[in-house]
Design a protein around this motif. Structure first.
Motif, short mmCIF file in Angstrom:
data_model
loop_
_atom_site.label_atom_id
_atom_site.label_comp_id
_atom_site.label_asym_id
_atom_site.label_seq_id
_atom_site.Cartn_x
_atom_site.Cartn_y
_atom_site.Cartn_z
N LEU A 143 -12.46 -8.88 -0.64
CA LEU A 143 -12.64 -7.49 -1.03
C LEU A 143 -11.95 -7.30 -2.36
N ASP A 144 -12.67 -6.83 -3.36
CA ASP A 144 -12.08 -6.65 -4.68
C ASP A 144 -11.32 -5.34 -4.70
N LEU A 145 -10.02 -5.38 -4.40
CA LEU A 145 -9.22 -4.17 -4.38
C LEU A 145 -8.83 -3.73 -5.79
N ASN A 146 -9.09 -4.53 -6.78
CA ASN A 146 -8.78 -4.14 -8.15
C ASN A 146 -10.04 -3.97 -8.99
N ARG A 147 -11.16 -3.76 -8.32
CA ARG A 147 -12.42 -3.43 -8.97
C ARG A 147 -12.80 -4.42 -10.07
N TYR A 185 -6.65 3.02 3.53
CA TYR A 185 -6.11 2.94 2.16
C TYR A 185 -7.17 2.43 1.19
N THR A 186 -8.08 1.59 1.66
CA THR A 186 -9.13 1.07 0.78
C THR A 186 -10.06 2.19 0.30
N PHE A 187 -10.15 3.30 1.06
CA PHE A 187 -11.01 4.41 0.66
C PHE A 187 -10.43 5.14 -0.55
N VAL A 188 -9.11 5.20 -0.63
CA VAL A 188 -8.46 6.11 -1.57
C VAL A 188 -7.60 5.40 -2.61
N LYS A 189 -7.58 4.10 -2.58
CA LYS A 189 -6.70 3.32 -3.46
C LYS A 189 -6.76 3.75 -4.91
N GLU A 190 -7.97 3.96 -5.44
CA GLU A 190 -8.13 4.33 -6.83
C GLU A 190 -7.98 5.83 -7.05
N LYS A 191 -7.65 6.58 -6.00
CA LYS A 191 -7.55 8.03 -6.10
C LYS A 191 -6.17 8.54 -5.69
N ILE A 192 -5.16 7.65 -5.72
CA ILE A 192 -3.85 8.01 -5.19
C ILE A 192 -3.28 9.26 -5.84
N TRP A 193 -3.34 9.34 -7.18
CA TRP A 193 -2.76 10.51 -7.84
C TRP A 193 -3.57 11.77 -7.61
N THR A 194 -4.88 11.65 -7.41
CA THR A 194 -5.68 12.82 -7.05
C THR A 194 -5.22 13.38 -5.72
N GLY A 195 -4.97 12.49 -4.74
CA GLY A 195 -4.48 12.94 -3.44
C GLY A 195 -3.13 13.59 -3.53
N VAL A 196 -2.23 13.03 -4.33
CA VAL A 196 -0.90 13.61 -4.51
C VAL A 196 -1.01 14.99 -5.14
N HIS A 199 -3.43 3.40 14.96
CA HIS A 199 -4.46 2.85 14.07
C HIS A 199 -4.27 3.33 12.63
N THR A 200 -4.66 4.59 12.40
CA THR A 200 -4.85 5.10 11.03
C THR A 200 -3.59 5.02 10.18
N GLU A 201 -2.51 5.64 10.65
CA GLU A 201 -1.30 5.70 9.82
C GLU A 201 -0.65 4.34 9.59
N PRO A 202 -0.38 3.56 10.65
CA PRO A 202 0.27 2.27 10.41
C PRO A 202 -0.52 1.36 9.48
N ASN A 203 -1.83 1.33 9.65
CA ASN A 203 -2.64 0.42 8.85
C ASN A 203 -2.82 0.93 7.42
N PHE A 204 -2.86 2.24 7.22
CA PHE A 204 -2.86 2.80 5.87
C PHE A 204 -1.57 2.43 5.15
N LEU A 205 -0.43 2.68 5.81
CA LEU A 205 0.87 2.41 5.19
C LEU A 205 1.06 0.94 4.90
N GLU A 206 0.63 0.08 5.81
CA GLU A 206 0.82 -1.36 5.64
C GLU A 206 0.12 -1.86 4.37
N LEU A 207 -1.14 -1.47 4.18
CA LEU A 207 -1.88 -1.97 3.03
C LEU A 207 -1.40 -1.33 1.74
N MET A 208 -1.03 -0.04 1.78
CA MET A 208 -0.51 0.61 0.58
C MET A 208 0.81 -0.02 0.14
N ILE A 209 1.70 -0.26 1.09
CA ILE A 209 3.00 -0.87 0.76
C ILE A 209 2.81 -2.29 0.25
#
Length: 399
Positions: free
Chosen positions: A79-83, A245-256, A41-51
């Motif tokens: 879903l507005d993924l670009n806010r 990925y939708t939870f963290v999309k706008e926070k990618i560099w914070t996570g890194v 669930h979590t990893e494949p679907n996170f990676l799919e949407l991020m890629i």
């Protein structure tokens, strides 16, 4: 000659302002990457949407394959993924479909975990140009053997890359919201029920930090990461219908940034192998790699050959040292070092330049002199880009 000034494009936001100019040739078009995930669930679907997001932004343009295959399908909702900018179709994860259940019951790489996933990746090194394996610290019996096999095995000049999370992938998600160094015990409070005389088991949730929480069983966010996230209103469910990925999309560099600091603290406090530690995470290395960066980790050295120039780049606390290893000349021009504020997404050039020769082969950069604790440094050397933040001892409050 037609020219474009890439400095006008902000590399901190890969979704709106990050433009990478690439030459499309047949070699690049054939490049392929395989991602092998422990979870269904979590990893494949996170990676799919991020890629998918990175490809739409033009950050990556090569083929990617994820196993097990994500179950992301479009719905009629938006879903507005670009806010507020560009509307596009929402991606729902059909985790309860027959197809998803078949995936859960399928053993893609049989054998003892996580060694089986590494072996599966090695078997595919001749098929794919790059292979990554994603798994957690989950009491796996062959963790040591898996990491050792990945370290010593090389096929056609290629090696297996491991993206490791401890305790679990949700810990990496949590680091997008706060810098927290804490040894959680599990991703979710749950238990098992048994039937057929104990021969058959089923996992049941204790619904930690929800209105359905099982009293005496749910930890109230003290033990499980999902409970902690709900307690702090970060997310409701990491295994639900939407890609995390939708939870963290706008926070990618914070996570890194936070993951890098967590890894530094772990390396500072512990001498044992990192797959034995809790917490520990290096999924950020993969995310950086997708965006074109190599991470420079604490007390590690990397030998690089680029355009017939052989050099070593070494990280010691807040110092980066470049060492020329052959008789060529390595030029670090003004503008090859930039500072990026990961909160405001501002960036600025650093006025540093150097020429490394056989007679003067070493050059050191003091990060404290060029960037602030809210920034990270990008060093562009020939075709390579290296990501390295400051380690601000006095400014970090560790929870």
């Amino acid at each position: 000659m037609w020219q474009i000034n890439l400095e006008q494009y902000l590399p901190l936001n890969p979704y709106k302002n990050y433009l990478q100019m690439r030459l499309t040739d047949t070699k690049q078009a054939r490049y392929s990457m395989l991602l092998i995930c422990e979870g269904t669930h979590t990893e494949p679907n996170f990676l799919e949407l991020m890629i998918e997001d990175f490809k739409e932004a033009g950050i990556i343009d090569f083929a990617t394959t994820i196993k097990p295959k994500p179950t992301i399908s479009p719905s009629d909702n938006t879903l507005d993924l670009n806010r507020g900018k560009e509307k596009r179709r929402k991606r729902l994860l059909k985790n309860t479909t027959q197809k998803q259940q078949e995936i859960e019951n399928m053993d893609f790489f049989p054998g003892e975990q996580p060694l089986n996933w590494v072996k599966g990746g090695i078997d595919n090194l001749k098929v794919y140009d790059e292979v990554w394996v994603f798994f957690d610290k989950d009491g796996h019996p062959k963790a040591k053997e898996a990491f050792e096999m990945a370290r010593i095995t090389e096929i056609d000049g290629k090696k297996i890359n491991i993206a490791f999370s401890s305790r679990c992938f949700e810990y990496y998600l949590l680091l997008h919201f706060e810098l927290i160094y804490r040894a959680f015990e599990k991703s979710e409070c749950n238990g098992k029920t048994y039937s057929q005389g104990g021969k058959k088991s089923k996992t049941i949730s204790y619904y930690c930090m929800t209105d359905r929480a099982v009293e005496g069983k749910a930890c109230n966010g003290d033990v499980c990461i999902n409970g902690y996230a709900r307690k702090n209103n970060y997310w409701k469910n990491s295994k639900g219908d939407l890609s995390t990925y939708t939870f963290v999309k706008e926070k990618i560099w914070t996570g890194v940034y936070n993951a890098h600091l967590i890894r530094w603290k772990s390396n500072t406090l512990h001498q044992n192998e990192y797959y034995e530690r809790n917490p520990y995470v290096d999924v950020d290395k993969f995310v950086c790699r997708l965006m074109g960066y190599s991470t420079i980790n604490f007390e590690e050295s990397y030998e690089v050959t680029d355009d017939k120039i052989n050099y070593c780049i070494t990280r010691e606390y807040n110092t980066i040292t470049l060492t020329l290893l052959n008789t060529k000349t390595l030029i670090l021009s003004q503008g090859n070092i930039t500072a990026h504020d990961y909160n405001t997404r501002d960036y600025r050039g650093i006025n540093i330049h150097a020429i490394l020769t056989e007679d003067n082969p070493i050059f050191s950069i003091n990060l404290k002199e060029i960037i602030t604790p809210n920034e990270f440094c990008v060093i562009s050397i020939l075709s390579k880009k290296y990501y390295c933040p400051l380690f601000p001892l006095q400014t970090i409050i560790w929870h």
